[in-house]
Motif scaffolding. Structure first.
Motif, PDB file in Angstrom:
ATOM      1  N   ARG A 179       0.861  -1.184   0.000  1.00  0.00           N
ATOM      2  CA  ARG A 179       0.000   0.000   0.000  1.00  0.00           C
ATOM      3  C   ARG A 179       0.896   1.233   0.000  1.00  0.00           C
ATOM      4  O   ARG A 179       1.724   1.401   0.891  1.00  0.00           O
ATOM      5  N   VAL A 224       1.110   5.365   0.061  1.00  0.00           N
ATOM      6  CA  VAL A 224       0.337   6.547   0.433  1.00  0.00           C
ATOM      7  C   VAL A 224       1.192   7.792   0.242  1.00  0.00           C
ATOM      8  O   VAL A 224       2.304   7.879   0.763  1.00  0.00           O
ATOM      9  N   LEU A 280       1.493  13.661  -7.488  1.00  0.00           N
ATOM     10  CA  LEU A 280       0.675  12.488  -7.772  1.00  0.00           C
ATOM     11  C   LEU A 280       0.818  12.073  -9.231  1.00  0.00           C
ATOM     12  O   LEU A 280       1.023  10.885  -9.524  1.00  0.00           O
ATOM     13  N   GLU A 307       0.310   3.749  -8.102  1.00  0.00           N
ATOM     14  CA  GLU A 307      -1.049   4.267  -7.905  1.00  0.00           C
ATOM     15  C   GLU A 307      -1.245   4.555  -6.419  1.00  0.00           C
ATOM     16  O   GLU A 307      -1.929   3.822  -5.715  1.00  0.00           O
ATOM     17  N   PRO A 308      -0.628   5.631  -5.938  1.00  0.00           N
ATOM     18  CA  PRO A 308      -0.713   5.916  -4.509  1.00  0.00           C
ATOM     19  C   PRO A 308      -2.062   6.476  -4.088  1.00  0.00           C
ATOM     20  O   PRO A 308      -2.746   7.142  -4.864  1.00  0.00           O
ATOM     21  N   GLU A 309      -2.410   6.193  -2.839  1.00  0.00           N
ATOM     22  CA  GLU A 309      -3.529   6.895  -2.213  1.00  0.00           C
ATOM     23  C   GLU A 309      -2.994   8.259  -1.799  1.00  0.00           C
ATOM     24  O   GLU A 309      -1.808   8.399  -1.495  1.00  0.00           O
ATOM     25  N   VAL A 310      -3.851   9.242  -1.745  1.00  0.00           N
ATOM     26  CA  VAL A 310      -3.453  10.571  -1.283  1.00  0.00           C
ATOM     27  C   VAL A 310      -4.112  10.839   0.062  1.00  0.00           C
ATOM     28  O   VAL A 310      -5.325  10.756   0.196  1.00  0.00           O
ATOM     29  N   VAL A 311      -3.287  11.135   1.064  1.00  0.00           N
ATOM     30  CA  VAL A 311      -3.769  11.528   2.381  1.00  0.00           C
ATOM     31  C   VAL A 311      -3.035  12.813   2.753  1.00  0.00           C
ATOM     32  O   VAL A 311      -1.813  12.807   2.917  1.00  0.00           O
ATOM     33  N   LEU A 335      -2.819   6.817   9.726  1.00  0.00           N
ATOM     34  CA  LEU A 335      -3.166   5.549   9.088  1.00  0.00           C
ATOM     35  C   LEU A 335      -3.094   4.383  10.071  1.00  0.00           C
ATOM     36  O   LEU A 335      -3.911   3.458  10.016  1.00  0.00           O
ATOM     37  N   ASP A 367      -1.108   1.947   9.983  1.00  0.00           N
ATOM     38  CA  ASP A 367      -0.992   0.733   9.173  1.00  0.00           C
ATOM     39  C   ASP A 367       0.499   0.463   8.944  1.00  0.00           C
ATOM     40  O   ASP A 367       1.138   1.099   8.114  1.00  0.00           O
ATOM     41  N   ALA A 391       1.865   0.049   5.355  1.00  0.00           N
ATOM     42  CA  ALA A 391       1.727   1.116   4.360  1.00  0.00           C
ATOM     43  C   ALA A 391       3.062   1.836   4.173  1.00  0.00           C
ATOM     44  O   ALA A 391       3.736   2.193   5.143  1.00  0.00           O
ATOM     45  N   VAL A 411       4.579   5.137   3.316  1.00  0.00           N
ATOM     46  CA  VAL A 411       4.148   6.530   3.281  1.00  0.00           C
ATOM     47  C   VAL A 411       5.268   7.402   2.722  1.00  0.00           C
ATOM     48  O   VAL A 411       6.435   7.267   3.123  1.00  0.00           O
TER      49      VAL A 411
END
Length: 199
Positions: free
Chosen positions: A3, A5, A14, A23-27, A60, A62, A65, A67
């Motif tokens: 994962r 982030v 991004l 394909e990162p998540e954005v937080v 998170l 997690d 993950a 980051v």
């Protein structure tokens, strides 16, 4: 699959990572960037990147993950320039910067579980000697208000940068070669982060 982030609201960061196969998540961290002070631009960029990364990692909770936190500042004439305060500030900066050079520093922090690595990439940027009318037109677009140093090389501002020395991705806000090295330090192969798409 790991994962990934991205602890940044930057669309350019991004887009750079997506173009590089991730394909990162954005937080967004929401940290107060003004709370960090330093007279050294490279150290300031690194400290801000670390703060963003750690804040998002804590949110998170997690340990699996990966980051990624980044922050950019421009060192110019013994000063440090982040995002301009407003349109007037952006125009004043450009009137000072035109025809001269600065150093864009981007701090990078990667964290996986309790392991973390921080480093800064630096790129020399040579600005074109643009006219007052060009500066006013550029500032009116709003683009320079959203970025460190009040310029981009991947948008409208690209015509006003006559050259760089170093990694062009770093000027966009994230050095992909440096990120690959930092991820490797965490024991993760860069190619394992690629998202495989059916052809």
């Amino acid at each position: 699959m790991t994962r990934v982030v991205l602890a940044s609201a930057s669309p350019a960061r991004l887009a750079t990572l997506v173009a590089a196969g991730l394909e990162p998540e954005v937080v967004v961290s929401g940290v107060d960037e003004d709370s960090v002070q330093s007279h050294d631009a490279a150290n300031l960029a690194a400290a801000l990147a670390q703060m963003k990364c750690r804040t998002v990692a804590a949110q998170l909770n997690d340990p699996d993950a990966l980051v990624i936190g980044c922050d950019s500042v421009l060192a110019f004439e013994n000063g440090i320039l982040g995002k301009p305060d407003d349109a007037r500030d952006a125009a004043m900066r450009w009137r000072r910067m035109r025809g001269k050079s600065g150093i864009l520093h981007t701090g990078h922090c990667v964290r996986l579980g309790q392991r973390e690595f921080v480093e800064t990439a630096s790129t020399v940027v040579h600005f074109a000697d643009i006219t007052d009318a060009e500066i006013d037109a550029y500032v009116a677009t709003g683009e320079p208000l959203r970025v460190a140093g009040a310029f981009t090389i991947d948008g409208l501002g690209s015509a006003f940068v006559r050259g760089i020395e170093g990694d062009p991705h770093n000027v966009v806000g994230i050095s992909v070669p440096l990120l690959r090295d930092l991820v490797a330090d965490l024991g993760v192969a860069w190619t394992d982060l690629w998202v495989r798409r059916p052809s």
